[in-house]
Scaffold this motif. Structure first.
Motif, PDB file in Angstrom:
ATOM      1  N   PRO A 130       0.788  -1.236   0.000  1.00  0.00           N
ATOM      2  CA  PRO A 130       0.000   0.000   0.000  1.00  0.00           C
ATOM      3  C   PRO A 130       0.821   1.288   0.000  1.00  0.00           C
ATOM      4  CG  PRO A 130      -0.955  -1.576   1.514  1.00  0.00           C
ATOM      5  CD  PRO A 130       0.358  -2.161   1.065  1.00  0.00           C
ATOM      6  N   MET A 131       1.991   1.264   0.651  1.00  0.00           N
ATOM      7  CA  MET A 131       2.778   2.490   0.785  1.00  0.00           C
ATOM      8  C   MET A 131       4.157   2.325   0.154  1.00  0.00           C
ATOM      9  SD  MET A 131       0.518   4.206   2.512  1.00  0.00           S
ATOM     10  CE  MET A 131       1.266   5.604   3.341  1.00  0.00           C
ATOM     11  N   LEU A 132       4.455   3.118  -0.846  1.00  0.00           N
ATOM     12  CA  LEU A 132       5.796   3.168  -1.424  1.00  0.00           C
ATOM     13  C   LEU A 132       6.465   4.397  -0.824  1.00  0.00           C
ATOM     14  CD1 LEU A 132       7.978   2.239  -3.383  1.00  0.00           C
ATOM     15  CD2 LEU A 132       6.803   3.491  -5.202  1.00  0.00           C
ATOM     16  N   ALA A 133       7.134   4.192   0.291  1.00  0.00           N
ATOM     17  CA  ALA A 133       7.702   5.314   1.059  1.00  0.00           C
ATOM     18  C   ALA A 133       9.170   5.529   0.682  1.00  0.00           C
ATOM     19  CB  ALA A 133       7.525   5.060   2.550  1.00  0.00           C
ATOM     20  N   THR A 134      10.099   4.901   1.421  1.00  0.00           N
ATOM     21  CA  THR A 134      11.511   5.041   1.066  1.00  0.00           C
ATOM     22  C   THR A 134      11.852   4.251  -0.189  1.00  0.00           C
ATOM     23  OG1 THR A 134      12.198   3.124   2.396  1.00  0.00           O
ATOM     24  CG2 THR A 134      12.090   5.268   3.514  1.00  0.00           C
ATOM     25  N   SER A 139      12.011  -2.266  -3.426  1.00  0.00           N
ATOM     26  CA  SER A 139      13.161  -2.579  -4.267  1.00  0.00           C
ATOM     27  C   SER A 139      13.733  -3.943  -3.911  1.00  0.00           C
ATOM     28  CB  SER A 139      14.241  -1.507  -4.119  1.00  0.00           C
ATOM     29  OG  SER A 139      15.361  -1.813  -4.934  1.00  0.00           O
ATOM     30  N   ALA A 140      13.819  -4.231  -2.600  1.00  0.00           N
ATOM     31  CA  ALA A 140      14.329  -5.531  -2.158  1.00  0.00           C
ATOM     32  C   ALA A 140      13.394  -6.657  -2.587  1.00  0.00           C
ATOM     33  CB  ALA A 140      14.496  -5.534  -0.645  1.00  0.00           C
ATOM     34  N   ALA A 141      12.078  -6.413  -2.511  1.00  0.00           N
ATOM     35  CA  ALA A 141      11.109  -7.431  -2.925  1.00  0.00           C
ATOM     36  C   ALA A 141      11.209  -7.693  -4.425  1.00  0.00           C
ATOM     37  CB  ALA A 141       9.701  -6.985  -2.552  1.00  0.00           C
ATOM     38  N   ILE A 142      11.358  -6.632  -5.198  1.00  0.00           N
ATOM     39  CA  ILE A 142      11.504  -6.796  -6.645  1.00  0.00           C
ATOM     40  C   ILE A 142      12.755  -7.600  -6.967  1.00  0.00           C
ATOM     41  CG2 ILE A 142      11.953  -5.564  -8.808  1.00  0.00           C
ATOM     42  CD1 ILE A 142      10.175  -3.281  -7.623  1.00  0.00           C
ATOM     43  N   GLN A 143      13.832  -7.320  -6.243  1.00  0.00           N
ATOM     44  CA  GLN A 143      15.069  -8.078  -6.477  1.00  0.00           C
ATOM     45  C   GLN A 143      14.885  -9.542  -6.131  1.00  0.00           C
ATOM     46  OE1 GLN A 143      17.862  -6.720  -8.009  1.00  0.00           O
ATOM     47  NE2 GLN A 143      18.199  -8.935  -8.216  1.00  0.00           N
ATOM     48  N   SER A 144      14.128  -9.834  -5.068  1.00  0.00           N
ATOM     49  CA  SER A 144      13.841 -11.226  -4.706  1.00  0.00           C
ATOM     50  C   SER A 144      13.066 -11.922  -5.821  1.00  0.00           C
ATOM     51  CB  SER A 144      13.043 -11.284  -3.401  1.00  0.00           C
ATOM     52  OG  SER A 144      13.823 -10.856  -2.309  1.00  0.00           O
ATOM     53  N   ALA A 160       2.351   6.829  -2.795  1.00  0.00           N
ATOM     54  CA  ALA A 160       3.798   6.836  -2.973  1.00  0.00           C
ATOM     55  C   ALA A 160       4.379   8.184  -2.595  1.00  0.00           C
ATOM     56  CB  ALA A 160       4.159   6.502  -4.414  1.00  0.00           C
ATOM     57  N   ALA A 161       5.656   8.175  -2.245  1.00  0.00           N
ATOM     58  CA  ALA A 161       6.443   9.395  -2.058  1.00  0.00           C
ATOM     59  C   ALA A 161       7.416   9.521  -3.226  1.00  0.00           C
ATOM     60  CB  ALA A 161       7.219   9.337  -0.738  1.00  0.00           C
ATOM     61  N   PRO A 162       7.768  10.727  -3.605  1.00  0.00           N
ATOM     62  CA  PRO A 162       8.717  10.885  -4.715  1.00  0.00           C
ATOM     63  C   PRO A 162      10.027  10.147  -4.474  1.00  0.00           C
ATOM     64  CG  PRO A 162       7.727  12.996  -4.137  1.00  0.00           C
ATOM     65  CD  PRO A 162       7.306  12.032  -3.073  1.00  0.00           C
ATOM     66  N   GLU A 163      10.457  10.106  -3.208  1.00  0.00           N
ATOM     67  CA  GLU A 163      11.715   9.421  -2.874  1.00  0.00           C
ATOM     68  C   GLU A 163      11.628   7.930  -3.197  1.00  0.00           C
ATOM     69  OE1 GLU A 163      11.283  12.798   0.214  1.00  0.00           O
ATOM     70  OE2 GLU A 163       9.990  11.473  -0.962  1.00  0.00           O
ATOM     71  N   GLY A 164      10.487   7.306  -2.870  1.00  0.00           N
ATOM     72  CA  GLY A 164      10.316   5.889  -3.145  1.00  0.00           C
ATOM     73  C   GLY A 164      10.245   5.599  -4.634  1.00  0.00           C
ATOM     74  N   VAL A 165       9.532   6.459  -5.348  1.00  0.00           N
ATOM     75  CA  VAL A 165       9.444   6.312  -6.803  1.00  0.00           C
ATOM     76  C   VAL A 165      10.836   6.394  -7.419  1.00  0.00           C
ATOM     77  CG1 VAL A 165       8.626   7.389  -8.922  1.00  0.00           C
ATOM     78  CG2 VAL A 165       7.084   7.160  -6.967  1.00  0.00           C
ATOM     79  N   ALA A 166      11.642   7.337  -6.939  1.00  0.00           N
ATOM     80  CA  ALA A 166      12.989   7.522  -7.479  1.00  0.00           C
ATOM     81  C   ALA A 166      13.863   6.291  -7.244  1.00  0.00           C
ATOM     82  CB  ALA A 166      13.638   8.753  -6.860  1.00  0.00           C
TER      83      ALA A 166
END
Length: 207
Positions: A130-134, A139-144, A160-166
């Protein structure tokens, strides 16, 4: 690529989720409803091919889903509310779980569980959180998922936060993101501002 779903129903439900006075039951229902609406957009590019079948009146060719089968993968624990809802749309999809929590001091993801369909490499994967924060946990889940062989991954988040999107765009430029909104920024504790608080706590009534 980031897709922000601006449909009025999505924005209306998100605003109710933001409200501090929204209780656990309503928050949970809104999260489930929003997940369905986001999935509608996220799955817009699923492949179709004509299949011959008979209606009560006549036979004809009609579009049905084809291509890769689907997998829904939740980042525990808050991602469960999304996969549990979306599986109603695609009941044949397999469901996986990745357990990650964010260290409150370093804000870095810590893995504690990973259970994915054995044929994940053959499926289009929709990862839910639900929350794309940092962005660290996502990113770790996608890598898994990639380490397990997944090649087609789309991330679905309510907020989402811009930082997480970046972070996702930097670490996984091949992964598309579908969200209801991208908010202003993260505060010093890694929470999305203005946000809606801690989604997991508000879904499950914990603090």
């Amino acid at each position: 690529m980031v897709t922000v779903v601006t449909h009025p129903l999505v924005q209306h439900k998100l605003s109710h989720m933001r409200d501090v006075h929204t209780g656990v039951k309503e928050f949970r229902e809104l999260a489930a409803e929003l997940s369905l609406l986001l999935a509608y957009e996220a799955m817009r590019d699923l492949e179709l091919e004509p299949h011959r079948l008979s209606t009560p009146l006549e036979s004809g060719e009609f579009p049905m889903l084809t291509g890769k089968k689907l997998a829904l993968v939740a980042i525990l624990r808050a991602g469960l509310i999304m996969t549990d809802s979306i599986v109603q749309l695609v009941p044949a999809a397999k469901v996986g779980h990745i357990g990650l929590y964010r260290d409150p001091q370093t804000l870095q993801p810590v893995a504690y569980y990973n259970k994915l369909p054995t044929d994940i490499a053959e499926r289009r994967v929709f990862l839910t959180d639900p929350m794309l924060a940092t962005g660290g946990s996502a990113s770790a889940a996608i890598q898994s998922l990639k380490d397990a062989g997944a090649a087609s991954i789309k991330l679905m988040s309510i907020l989402a936060a811009p930082e997480g999107v970046a972070v996702i765009e930097r670490d996984h430029p091949d992964v598309d993101i579908v969200v209801a909104a991208v908010d202003s920024h993260l505060n010093d504790h890694g929470y999305i501002v203005p946000g809606l608080g801690d989604a997991g706590d508000r879904i499950y009534g914990t603090k």
